[in-house]
Design a protein around this motif. Structure first.
Motif, PDB file in Angstrom:
ATOM      1  N   LEU A 113       0.843  -1.201   0.000  1.00 19.46           N
ATOM      2  CA  LEU A 113       0.000   0.000   0.000  1.00 19.46           C
ATOM      3  C   LEU A 113       0.873   1.245   0.000  1.00 19.46           C
ATOM      4  O   LEU A 113       2.014   1.218   0.439  1.00 19.46           O
ATOM      5  CB  LEU A 113      -0.871   0.014   1.252  1.00 19.46           C
ATOM      6  CG  LEU A 113      -1.775  -1.198   1.445  1.00 19.46           C
ATOM      7  CD1 LEU A 113      -2.361  -1.195   2.838  1.00 19.46           C
ATOM      8  CD2 LEU A 113      -2.878  -1.176   0.409  1.00 19.46           C
ATOM      9  N   TYR A 117      -3.248   5.106   2.246  1.00 18.07           N
ATOM     10  CA  TYR A 117      -3.665   3.745   2.570  1.00 18.07           C
ATOM     11  C   TYR A 117      -2.696   3.118   3.564  1.00 18.07           C
ATOM     12  O   TYR A 117      -3.096   2.450   4.520  1.00 18.07           O
ATOM     13  CB  TYR A 117      -3.719   2.875   1.306  1.00 18.07           C
ATOM     14  CG  TYR A 117      -4.811   3.251   0.354  1.00 18.07           C
ATOM     15  CD1 TYR A 117      -6.104   2.763   0.527  1.00 18.07           C
ATOM     16  CD2 TYR A 117      -4.566   4.084  -0.717  1.00 18.07           C
ATOM     17  CE1 TYR A 117      -7.116   3.100  -0.350  1.00 18.07           C
ATOM     18  CE2 TYR A 117      -5.566   4.427  -1.600  1.00 18.07           C
ATOM     19  CZ  TYR A 117      -6.844   3.936  -1.418  1.00 18.07           C
ATOM     20  OH  TYR A 117      -7.842   4.280  -2.281  1.00 18.07           O
ATOM     21  N   SER A 121      -3.442   1.971   7.425  1.00 21.08           N
ATOM     22  CA  SER A 121      -3.328   0.600   7.894  1.00 21.08           C
ATOM     23  C   SER A 121      -2.391   0.524   9.101  1.00 21.08           C
ATOM     24  O   SER A 121      -2.616  -0.274  10.006  1.00 21.08           O
ATOM     25  CB  SER A 121      -2.890  -0.337   6.779  1.00 21.08           C
ATOM     26  OG  SER A 121      -1.646   0.070   6.282  1.00 21.08           O
TER      27      SER A 121
ATOM     28  N   VAL B 232     -12.721   3.203   2.890  1.00 20.75           N
ATOM     29  CA  VAL B 232     -11.896   2.244   2.168  1.00 20.75           C
ATOM     30  C   VAL B 232     -12.747   1.066   1.703  1.00 20.75           C
ATOM     31  O   VAL B 232     -12.627   0.594   0.573  1.00 20.75           O
ATOM     32  CB  VAL B 232     -10.727   1.765   3.060  1.00 20.75           C
ATOM     33  CG1 VAL B 232     -10.023   0.581   2.432  1.00 20.75           C
ATOM     34  CG2 VAL B 232      -9.747   2.895   3.273  1.00 20.75           C
ATOM     35  N   LEU B 277      -7.924  -3.566   2.936  1.00 24.89           N
ATOM     36  CA  LEU B 277      -6.792  -2.780   2.434  1.00 24.89           C
ATOM     37  C   LEU B 277      -5.791  -3.675   1.730  1.00 24.89           C
ATOM     38  O   LEU B 277      -5.249  -3.329   0.691  1.00 24.89           O
ATOM     39  CB  LEU B 277      -6.082  -2.089   3.600  1.00 24.89           C
ATOM     40  CG  LEU B 277      -6.550  -0.708   3.968  1.00 24.89           C
ATOM     41  CD1 LEU B 277      -5.775  -0.207   5.153  1.00 24.89           C
ATOM     42  CD2 LEU B 277      -6.379   0.254   2.813  1.00 24.89           C
ATOM     43  N   PRO B 281      -7.836  -3.104  -2.042  1.00 26.42           N
ATOM     44  CA  PRO B 281      -7.747  -1.695  -1.631  1.00 26.42           C
ATOM     45  C   PRO B 281      -8.670  -0.778  -2.436  1.00 26.42           C
ATOM     46  O   PRO B 281      -8.885   0.365  -2.048  1.00 26.42           O
ATOM     47  CB  PRO B 281      -6.284  -1.334  -1.830  1.00 26.42           C
ATOM     48  CG  PRO B 281      -5.701  -2.418  -2.631  1.00 26.42           C
ATOM     49  CD  PRO B 281      -6.547  -3.634  -2.470  1.00 26.42           C
TER      50      PRO B 281
END
Lengths: 327, 291
Positions: A113, A117, A121, B232, B277, B281
């Motif tokens: 990622l 993102y 995370s 997301v 994710l 994603p």
């Protein structure tokens, strides 16, 4: 800059040694407990900032959950000390291994990622660890935390009534973090990380193994952070999920590096030298009960740095430009 | 396990999910139009709660009325924040906007802490504890009202984006900023509008939360995390995706707290988040911006 290159060389050659000598004799000139505690805090946050800087600064992979690695160092140290009487200087080792293994797994999961993102995370990762620490209260004490009883000076257990020993232990840990950062800074891996930070796609096209280098940087960073978690237990005698695993702490760690200068060896030290005394001054002016005041100042400094000096305050110092790698 | 308990948990989850939806559509709109992830989004929920609390404390105003004041005020505040701060980091590396909005978040939390202190405050309405029973399932009246208001505002946003010229202008900037500029749309104005609407909706969600949720300075932290998960899950910039994602997250949270453990409610949410994710994603509804 008006100073000549020769002057820079002289300045940079002698200044660090003079500074080091001053730092080494400082506790004997100023034995004030309060001053020494402030210094330990500066060393501690500078070291955390250095550790974060390896992944967040050099590799440019913004981690917003670094406090979780500190908790991984802190909890085993505290539990081993309380349960089996293992001294912290041994007890921190399992936590470091745990942090490295988790960093390996986490890295392989999230380093595909990018940008927001990745930041999100890592934020979620920190929260997951904190929720688990709160949940397993039989082992971790939950939100009540774990308190280490102080039973008089005992060098074996790193318990000292005076402040000086902690001063030197923390200084040594800062030295360790600086040494590792310095090694990374000058290594082949350091160049790879720099390339990854500048442009991941270009770096990959040049044959750099993105995942491998990013994961290695995270593992080094996590290991150092966990070692500092062990020190936290020995020094503060108390841990709970918010104090060693909160998002506030994760943000404070990255602030130290970013305000000072990301991707530089000395940046986090400058950051800590600014932030920690600011906290002290604001606690003095507004009372430590109003902890909000110092964070307001942090937030404003962070925003000013992002808007006007995104490479950190070290870039504004004479010769500061040279702290960065080639660009 | 009892069907009624499951049903009750699902209903509770859906009602909370409605509020999450209102917070998340604002976040996803800001991302869709400006490509900015607003880490301070939760703090605007908090500001909405604080404003509603103060209006109730001093003027005895019902949260259902104060939302009509909170939304226009925050629309203006949002436009100002966009012009003064956020516009400076648009087009810069991601780190700049993440750190700027993170700084804004820390700033707002601690200003609130300085003035209000860390206490948990509640807004006492006459319907605070009212319950409406449909067969075996109980609907808490303030939560049901919050759900209805949240869905209404999400619907209004949807109509605005699809039926009005201004809304179409926003979507044009989200889709192709260069082409939109050529068509005579000023992207800077659209950015200010998107940020204003985004945080106004978050603050509005804060208003309707106050009858059943404590108001305190760091309350935004949990909502922003949930909103990120939702955004997301639905695909960044995807408004119907955000609404569906919010309902799904509300139910997940409610079922986890009912059947696993109360304090692990957020864990289920975060695990879904990390899985999405890592494996998808672009969100469960596919990729890209959808309005």
């Amino acid at each position: 800059m008006s100073t000549s290159p020769q002057e820079h060389t002289r300045w940079t050659r002698y200044a660090p040694w003079i500074l080091l000598a001053l730092i080494l004799i400082f506790p004997f000139i100023f034995p004030s407990r309060y001053l020494l505690r402030t210094m330990v805090n500066i060393f501690f946050f500078a070291a955390l900032g250095c550790a974060w800087n390896i992944i967040g600064g050099y590799a440019g992979q913004l981690s917003l959950g670094h406090a979780a690695f500190m908790a991984m160092g802190a909890y085993p140290t505290a539990l081993l000390l309380l349960g089996l009487n293992v001294p912290p200087w041994l007890g921190f080792i399992p936590g470091v291994f745990a942090a490295v293994i988790i960093a390996f797994l986490l890295g392989h999961m999230v380093f595909g990622l990018r940008g927001p993102y990745l930041a999100l995370s890592t934020l979620a990762f920190g929260e997951i660890v904190r929720i688990l620490l709160l949940h397993f209260r039989d082992q971790t004490g939950g939100s009540l935390g774990l308190t280490i009883p102080f039973k008089g000076t005992d060098a074996w257990k790193l318990q000292f009534a005076s402040e000086q020993p902690y001063y030197f232990i923390c200084l040594a840990l800062l030295g360790l973090c600086l040494y590792v950062t310095y090694k990374v800074h000058g290594s082949r891996m350091g160049y790879y990380l720099q390339a990854i930070k500048e442009n991941q796609d270009a770096a990959e096209n040049l044959g750099i193994d993105l995942a491998n280098n990013k994961v290695r940087a995270l593992m080094i960073s996590a290991a150092l952070t966990a070692v500092l978690g062990g020190f936290y237990v020995a020094y503060f005698y108390y841990i709970d999920p918010d104090s060693v695993c909160g998002t506030d702490l994760s943000i404070k760690i990255l602030l130290v590096a970013i305000i000072g200068g990301v991707g530089t060896v000395w940046g986090p030290i400058i950051g800590a030298c600014i932030l920690i005394p600011l906290t002290e001054i604001s606690n003095y002016l507004f009372g430590s009960g109003r902890a909000g005041a110092s964070l307001i100042i942090y937030a404003i400094i962070l925003m000013i740095v992002v808007l006007f000096s995104p490479r950190g305050l070290i870039a504004l110092l004479p010769g500061g430009e040279r702290s960065y790698r080639h660009e | 396990m009892d069907v009624e308990i499951v049903l009750q948990a699902i209903v509770n989850g859906l009602m909370m999910g409605g509020v999450y939806a209102l917070i998340a559509v604002g976040l996803t709109l800001i991302f869709g139009v400006m490509n900015v992830v607003n880490f301070a989004h939760g703090e605007f929920v908090m500001l909405g709660m604080v404003m509603t609390y103060l209006l109730h404390l001093f003027l005895g105003m019902d949260p259902g009325v104060s939302i009509l004041l909170v939304i226009p005020v925050m629309l203006g505040v949002g436009a100002l924040i966009q012009k003064g701060l956020i516009s400076r980091v648009i087009g810069q590396p991601d780190e700049a906007q993440i750190l700027l909005t993170l700084g804004l978040s820390v700033l707002l939390i601690n200003i609130a802490l300085l003035f209000l202190g860390p206490d948990y405050r509640s807004v006492k309405t006459s319907y605070k504890l009212s319950v409406w029973a449909v067969g075996p399932v109980l609907f808490s009246v303030p939560r049901l009202l919050a759900f209805i208001v949240a869905m209404a505002f999400s619907g209004i946003l949807w109509l605005f984006l699809t039926r009005t010229d201004l809304g179409k202008g926003l979507r044009a900037v989200a889709e192709k900023p260069e082409v939109a500029t050529l068509m005579g749309i000023n992207p800077k104005k659209m950015h200010a509008l998107a940020f204003g609407i985004g945080i106004a909706l978050a603050a509005g969600a804060g208003s309707i939360l106050t009858p059943f949720f404590y108001t305190f300075p760091s309350v935004g932290g949990m909502f922003v995390l949930i909103a990120f998960v939702v955004v997301v899950l639905g695909g960044m910039g995807n408004i119907p995706g955000a609404i569906l994602g919010a309902l799904a997250i509300g139910v997940t949270e409610s079922l986890t707290s009912q059947f696993v453990a109360l304090d692990l409610a957020m864990l289920g949410v975060f695990i879904i988040f990390v899985l999405v994710l890592v494996f998808k994603p672009s969100g469960i509804l596919g990729k890209g911006k959808v309005y």
